[in-house]
Design a protein around this motif. Sequence first.
Motif, PDB file in Angstrom:
ATOM      1  N   ILE A   1      44.890 -80.666 -42.840  1.00  0.00           N
ATOM      2  CA  ILE A   1      43.544 -80.844 -43.378  1.00  0.00           C
ATOM      3  C   ILE A   1      42.611 -81.361 -42.296  1.00  0.00           C
ATOM      4  O   ILE A   1      43.028 -81.669 -41.176  1.00  0.00           O
ATOM      5  CB  ILE A   1      43.547 -81.834 -44.569  1.00  0.00           C
ATOM      6  CG1 ILE A   1      44.394 -83.069 -44.223  1.00  0.00           C
ATOM      7  CG2 ILE A   1      44.023 -81.195 -45.834  1.00  0.00           C
ATOM      8  CD1 ILE A   1      44.419 -84.117 -45.294  1.00  0.00           C
ATOM      9  N   SER A   2      41.335 -81.471 -42.651  1.00  0.00           N
ATOM     10  CA  SER A   2      40.309 -81.961 -41.723  1.00  0.00           C
ATOM     11  C   SER A   2      40.604 -83.386 -41.291  1.00  0.00           C
ATOM     12  O   SER A   2      41.129 -84.200 -42.058  1.00  0.00           O
ATOM     13  CB  SER A   2      38.940 -81.898 -42.407  1.00  0.00           C
ATOM     14  OG  SER A   2      37.988 -82.691 -41.728  1.00  0.00           O
TER      15      SER A   2
ATOM     16  N   GLY B   1      43.291 -71.574 -50.756  1.00  0.00           N
ATOM     17  CA  GLY B   1      43.190 -72.763 -49.924  1.00  0.00           C
ATOM     18  C   GLY B   1      41.934 -73.560 -50.209  1.00  0.00           C
ATOM     19  O   GLY B   1      40.938 -73.021 -50.714  1.00  0.00           O
ATOM     20  N   GLY B   2      41.971 -74.845 -49.861  1.00  0.00           N
ATOM     21  CA  GLY B   2      40.855 -75.730 -50.160  1.00  0.00           C
ATOM     22  C   GLY B   2      39.530 -75.271 -49.596  1.00  0.00           C
ATOM     23  O   GLY B   2      38.481 -75.346 -50.255  1.00  0.00           O
ATOM     24  N   GLY B   3      39.543 -74.767 -48.355  1.00  0.00           N
ATOM     25  CA  GLY B   3      38.305 -74.362 -47.713  1.00  0.00           C
ATOM     26  C   GLY B   3      37.664 -73.139 -48.328  1.00  0.00           C
ATOM     27  O   GLY B   3      36.478 -72.855 -48.079  1.00  0.00           O
ATOM     28  N   ASP B   4      38.412 -72.410 -49.167  1.00  0.00           N
ATOM     29  CA  ASP B   4      37.889 -71.187 -49.781  1.00  0.00           C
ATOM     30  C   ASP B   4      37.290 -71.425 -51.157  1.00  0.00           C
ATOM     31  O   ASP B   4      36.652 -70.523 -51.727  1.00  0.00           O
ATOM     32  CB  ASP B   4      39.005 -70.145 -49.910  1.00  0.00           C
ATOM     33  CG  ASP B   4      39.568 -69.723 -48.560  1.00  0.00           C
ATOM     34  OD1 ASP B   4      38.790 -69.679 -47.586  1.00  0.00           O
ATOM     35  OD2 ASP B   4      40.783 -69.449 -48.478  1.00  0.00           O
TER      36      ASP B   4
ATOM     37  N   TRP C   1      40.780 -79.485 -57.518  1.00  0.00           N
ATOM     38  CA  TRP C   1      41.275 -79.815 -56.183  1.00  0.00           C
ATOM     39  C   TRP C   1      42.085 -81.090 -56.242  1.00  0.00           C
ATOM     40  O   TRP C   1      43.273 -81.103 -56.082  1.00  0.00           O
ATOM     41  CB  TRP C   1      40.134 -79.920 -55.177  1.00  0.00           C
ATOM     42  CG  TRP C   1      40.596 -80.363 -53.817  1.00  0.00           C
ATOM     43  CD1 TRP C   1      40.292 -81.528 -53.171  1.00  0.00           C
ATOM     44  CD2 TRP C   1      41.478 -79.653 -52.928  1.00  0.00           C
ATOM     45  NE1 TRP C   1      40.922 -81.594 -51.947  1.00  0.00           N
ATOM     46  CE2 TRP C   1      41.659 -80.455 -51.770  1.00  0.00           C
ATOM     47  CE3 TRP C   1      42.141 -78.426 -52.998  1.00  0.00           C
ATOM     48  CZ2 TRP C   1      42.459 -80.064 -50.704  1.00  0.00           C
ATOM     49  CZ3 TRP C   1      42.949 -78.037 -51.935  1.00  0.00           C
ATOM     50  CH2 TRP C   1      43.094 -78.846 -50.810  1.00  0.00           C
TER      51      TRP C   1
ATOM     52  N   PHE D   1      34.237 -82.230 -51.087  1.00  0.00           N
ATOM     53  CA  PHE D   1      34.206 -80.766 -51.107  1.00  0.00           C
ATOM     54  C   PHE D   1      32.862 -80.236 -51.572  1.00  0.00           C
ATOM     55  O   PHE D   1      32.441 -79.145 -51.192  1.00  0.00           O
ATOM     56  CB  PHE D   1      35.314 -80.239 -52.024  1.00  0.00           C
ATOM     57  CG  PHE D   1      36.560 -79.851 -51.290  1.00  0.00           C
ATOM     58  CD1 PHE D   1      36.924 -78.531 -51.169  1.00  0.00           C
ATOM     59  CD2 PHE D   1      37.379 -80.817 -50.722  1.00  0.00           C
ATOM     60  CE1 PHE D   1      38.088 -78.174 -50.486  1.00  0.00           C
ATOM     61  CE2 PHE D   1      38.528 -80.472 -50.052  1.00  0.00           C
ATOM     62  CZ  PHE D   1      38.886 -79.144 -49.926  1.00  0.00           C
TER      63      PHE D   1
END
Length: 368
Positions: free
Chosen positions: A37-38, A200-203, A218, A227
Amino acid sequence: MFNLKTIAKGAAASVVGASLFVSSAFGETVIRIQTVISAKADEVVMLKDFGEDVTALTNGEVRFEILPAGSVVGVAETLDAVDAGLIDGGFAWTHYWSGKHPAAMLFGSPVAGAGVGIDNIAFVSWFQFGGGKELYDQLWDEMGMNVKGFMLQPVGPEALGWFKEPITSMDDFRKYRFRTPPGIPGQTYKDIGVASVAMGGGDILPALEKGTIDAAEWCCPKPDSVFGFQKVLKHYYLQGLHQVVVNADLYLNKDVYDSLTPLQQKAIEVAANASLSKAMSYRIYENGKALKDLTENHGVILHDTPADYFPAYMNAAKASLEKNAAENEFFAKVWQSQKDFAAIAVPYWAGSQASNAALGKAFADSVK
C-alpha cells in the motif's frame, strides 16, 4: 512473467545476505520491507512504529527500511519475492495469499468471524493463547514458503460499505454492483445474490465515478475517508460481517530472520505483540475522529445495516467454510481450532460485550 524463485534462490539471495553483512559491519542490520500500500497509509504509520520499537529494543542494532508498494516487485508478487530473497520482507494482509492456500483467509480475514462469533479482540486471544500462533507458523510450511510471519495489526469489524441511496433490505442491496474483497468474503456476497466485484483499492473510486460499480466497501471510517468515498457516495453502513477481523502482517525471509541473534529475534516478537494492542488502540480513536468529520463536515449519513443481511450472510459464510474444510485438511485443522476456542471463549466474551455495547450505544444516542 518471470519466476521469482528461479531467479532469486541463487544469486539474488546471496545479495540479500551480503547487504545484511555490510550493514552489520557498521553495527546495524537494515531489513528492507516492501508494503502493498501507499507509504502514507495508516497501516504504514503503525508499521513504522513497530520498527522503531524493534530498533529501541535492540539498542539500534536492527532497523527497518519501509518501501512503498511496487518499489521492487508488484503487489501480487510480494510474498514470492520475500520467499525468494528478492526483498528482505513484505507487509500485507495474509488473506491476499488465499490463492496459495485457502487457510490464509482464516488468519488474514476469517469470514463472518470464522462463522463462530470471533471478533478482532477474541481473535488475538485465539492467536496468542488458543493455538493460533503455532498454526500460523505452520501455514508457511503448508505453502512451501521460506517465510517467518508476524501478525501485527488486527482491525475490525470493517464497515458494510457505501451506497448511493439508503438500503432497507437485502432486496435493495441486490440492486447494486458492489466492490468486495477477493476470495471467500466476496464469493459469499455472490452466494446471497449480490453482484460482487473484486478490485484493487486504487481502482475503486474511479470505478464509482465511471459507474462501473454502484457501491463499495474498503475498510473503516479513517481509511475510507482517505480514499475519498464521501466525494461520490453519502450513505454509510458501519455493521458488516464480511471482514469482522482483518490482520495486516509482516513477512520476513526465513534466512534473513535466522541470521539475527536470539535477542534480536525476541525483540521482533515482543514488538509484534505490542503492535497487536497498539494497532487496535490507534484505530478506535482515528476511526472515531474520521466518522465525526464525515458526518459533520461532508454530508455523510450513517445508517444501521438491514436486519435481514446478517442471517443471509452468516449462513452463506458457514456453507463456504464447510466446503473449504471438506476439501483441505489444513484448512479444516485451523477452523477446528477456531471452533474449539470459540466454544469456550465466545459465550463469555459475547455476554460481556453486550454490556459494553449497551453502555456505548446509550452514550452514542445521547451525542446524537
